[in-house]
Write a protein that holds these residues in place. Structure first.
Motif, PDB file in Angstrom:
ATOM      1  N   ARG A  96       0.676  -1.364   0.391  1.00  0.00           N
ATOM      2  CA  ARG A  96      -0.249  -0.049  -0.360  1.00  0.00           C
ATOM      3  C   ARG A  96       0.629   0.878   0.215  1.00  0.00           C
ATOM      4  N   TYR A  97       0.516   1.943  -1.085  1.00  0.00           N
ATOM      5  CA  TYR A  97       1.201   3.314  -0.655  1.00  0.00           C
ATOM      6  C   TYR A  97       0.398   4.324  -0.593  1.00  0.00           C
ATOM      7  N   GLY A  98      -0.336   4.580   0.564  1.00  0.00           N
ATOM      8  CA  GLY A  98      -0.777   5.628   1.133  1.00  0.00           C
ATOM      9  C   GLY A  98      -2.648   5.312   0.515  1.00  0.00           C
ATOM     10  N   SER A  99      -2.880   6.329   0.407  1.00  0.00           N
ATOM     11  CA  SER A  99      -4.373   6.016   1.048  1.00  0.00           C
ATOM     12  C   SER A  99      -5.389   5.391  -0.866  1.00  0.00           C
ATOM     13  N   ASP A 100      -4.503   5.732  -1.735  1.00  0.00           N
ATOM     14  CA  ASP A 100      -4.693   6.521  -3.071  1.00  0.00           C
ATOM     15  C   ASP A 100      -4.344   5.647  -3.628  1.00  0.00           C
ATOM     16  N   TYR A 101      -3.523   4.288  -3.666  1.00  0.00           N
ATOM     17  CA  TYR A 101      -2.205   3.872  -4.482  1.00  0.00           C
ATOM     18  C   TYR A 101      -2.318   2.153  -3.648  1.00  0.00           C
ATOM     19  N   GLY A 102      -2.302   1.622  -4.395  1.00  0.00           N
ATOM     20  CA  GLY A 102      -1.854   0.107  -3.518  1.00  0.00           C
ATOM     21  C   GLY A 102      -1.371  -1.398  -4.808  1.00  0.00           C
ATOM     22  N   GLU A 103      -0.410  -2.132  -4.184  1.00  0.00           N
ATOM     23  CA  GLU A 103      -0.077  -3.016  -5.685  1.00  0.00           C
ATOM     24  C   GLU A 103      -0.462  -4.525  -4.767  1.00  0.00           C
ATOM     25  N   ILE A 104      -1.279  -5.491  -5.694  1.00  0.00           N
ATOM     26  CA  ILE A 104      -1.637  -6.643  -5.316  1.00  0.00           C
ATOM     27  C   ILE A 104      -0.382  -7.223  -6.200  1.00  0.00           C
ATOM     28  N   LEU A 105       0.862  -8.387  -5.922  1.00  0.00           N
ATOM     29  CA  LEU A 105       1.786  -8.603  -7.023  1.00  0.00           C
ATOM     30  C   LEU A 105       0.973 -10.701  -6.640  1.00  0.00           C
ATOM     31  N   VAL A 106       0.652 -10.963  -7.481  1.00  0.00           N
ATOM     32  CA  VAL A 106       0.847 -12.299  -7.616  1.00  0.00           C
ATOM     33  C   VAL A 106       1.793 -13.428  -8.805  1.00  0.00           C
ATOM     34  N   CYS A 107       1.551 -14.234  -7.972  1.00  0.00           N
ATOM     35  CA  CYS A 107       3.149 -15.708  -8.843  1.00  0.00           C
ATOM     36  C   CYS A 107       2.021 -16.227  -9.660  1.00  0.00           C
ATOM     37  N   PRO A 108       1.363 -16.988 -10.599  1.00  0.00           N
ATOM     38  CA  PRO A 108       0.812 -17.172 -10.551  1.00  0.00           C
ATOM     39  C   PRO A 108       1.234 -19.378 -10.769  1.00  0.00           C
ATOM     40  N   GLN A 109       2.924 -19.277 -11.061  1.00  0.00           N
ATOM     41  CA  GLN A 109       3.316 -20.180 -11.008  1.00  0.00           C
ATOM     42  C   GLN A 109       3.271 -20.974  -9.479  1.00  0.00           C
ATOM     43  N   VAL A 110       3.600 -19.838  -8.275  1.00  0.00           N
ATOM     44  CA  VAL A 110       3.075 -21.017  -7.537  1.00  0.00           C
ATOM     45  C   VAL A 110       1.714 -20.695  -6.640  1.00  0.00           C
ATOM     46  N   ILE A 111       0.417 -19.952  -7.239  1.00  0.00           N
ATOM     47  CA  ILE A 111      -0.555 -20.076  -7.328  1.00  0.00           C
ATOM     48  C   ILE A 111      -1.354 -21.504  -8.105  1.00  0.00           C
ATOM     49  N   ARG A 112      -0.909 -21.812  -9.085  1.00  0.00           N
ATOM     50  CA  ARG A 112      -0.779 -22.401  -9.741  1.00  0.00           C
ATOM     51  C   ARG A 112      -1.081 -24.265  -9.271  1.00  0.00           C
ATOM     52  N   ARG A 113       0.678 -24.226  -8.870  1.00  0.00           N
ATOM     53  CA  ARG A 113       1.472 -25.398  -7.656  1.00  0.00           C
ATOM     54  C   ARG A 113      -0.517 -25.411  -6.310  1.00  0.00           C
ATOM     55  N   ASP A 114      -0.286 -23.988  -5.864  1.00  0.00           N
ATOM     56  CA  ASP A 114      -0.949 -24.040  -4.659  1.00  0.00           C
ATOM     57  C   ASP A 114      -2.498 -24.564  -5.095  1.00  0.00           C
ATOM     58  N   ALA A 115      -3.287 -24.686  -6.367  1.00  0.00           N
ATOM     59  CA  ALA A 115      -4.223 -24.817  -6.942  1.00  0.00           C
ATOM     60  C   ALA A 115      -4.021 -26.101  -7.139  1.00  0.00           C
ATOM     61  N   ALA A 116      -3.544 -27.156  -7.521  1.00  0.00           N
ATOM     62  CA  ALA A 116      -3.312 -28.140  -7.708  1.00  0.00           C
ATOM     63  C   ALA A 116      -2.982 -29.326  -6.643  1.00  0.00           C
ATOM     64  N   SER A 117      -2.220 -28.313  -5.027  1.00  0.00           N
ATOM     65  CA  SER A 117      -2.365 -29.266  -4.255  1.00  0.00           C
ATOM     66  C   SER A 117      -3.471 -29.000  -3.014  1.00  0.00           C
ATOM     67  N   THR A 118      -4.344 -28.268  -3.846  1.00  0.00           N
ATOM     68  CA  THR A 118      -5.829 -28.289  -2.861  1.00  0.00           C
ATOM     69  C   THR A 118      -6.841 -28.210  -3.409  1.00  0.00           C
ATOM     70  N   GLY A 119      -6.611 -28.589  -4.546  1.00  0.00           N
ATOM     71  CA  GLY A 119      -7.676 -29.330  -5.473  1.00  0.00           C
ATOM     72  C   GLY A 119      -8.666 -27.813  -5.868  1.00  0.00           C
ATOM     73  N   ASN A 120      -7.827 -27.069  -6.108  1.00  0.00           N
ATOM     74  CA  ASN A 120      -8.858 -25.918  -6.569  1.00  0.00           C
ATOM     75  C   ASN A 120      -8.961 -25.421  -7.743  1.00  0.00           C
ATOM     76  N   THR A 121     -10.370 -24.968  -8.655  1.00  0.00           N
ATOM     77  CA  THR A 121      -9.177 -24.676 -10.017  1.00  0.00           C
ATOM     78  C   THR A 121      -8.087 -22.875 -10.114  1.00  0.00           C
TER      79      THR A 121
END
Length: 122
Positions: free
Chosen positions: A55-80
């Motif tokens: 979060r960079y103050g009240s006006d702006y924020g970033e959410i960084l996502v790592c698709p490679q890790v999210i794909r592995r997490d999805a596979a290991s939990t049975g989620n899409t």
């Protein structure tokens, strides 16, 4: 984002959380080496993060996502992948609104409960 839109996620957030979010939030995909480097730098963790939020103050924020890790997490939990990505974006938004599950067990339970309710609505 290949998951539910941020606008949709915002619409089902509790009002108190929604008011605390930055006006603009950008979702930025990052590669696994960058996710590992940033997680080590900001969280002192050796593994690659699935999601990091800044979060960079009240006006702006970033959410960084790592698709490679999210794909592995999805596979290991049975989620899409789409579900897992939506969950991680939601998780990042909760952090940007000021809730941090690392602070206490009680806060971790609260964050989990909010995520469960919102994910069921989506």
């Amino acid at each position: 984002m290949n998951a539910v839109s941020m606008r949709k996620i915002r619409s089902v957030l509790p009002a108190a959380l929604g008011r605390k979010l930055p006006r603009q939030i950008e979702i930025v995909p990052i590669r696994e080496p960058e996710a590992r480097r940033l997680n080590r730098r900001y969280r002192a963790r050796r593994r690659a993060a699935n999601v990091l939020s800044f979060r960079y103050g009240s006006d702006y924020g970033e959410i960084l996502v790592c698709p490679q890790v999210i794909r592995r997490d999805a596979a290991s939990t049975g989620n899409t992948y789409s579900y897992q990505l939506t969950w991680m974006v939601l998780h990042g938004m909760i952090h940007l609104a000021g809730m941090h599950h690392e602070r206490s067990a009680a806060m971790a339970r609260r964050v989990t409960a909010i995520e469960d309710v919102i994910l069921r609505r989506l």
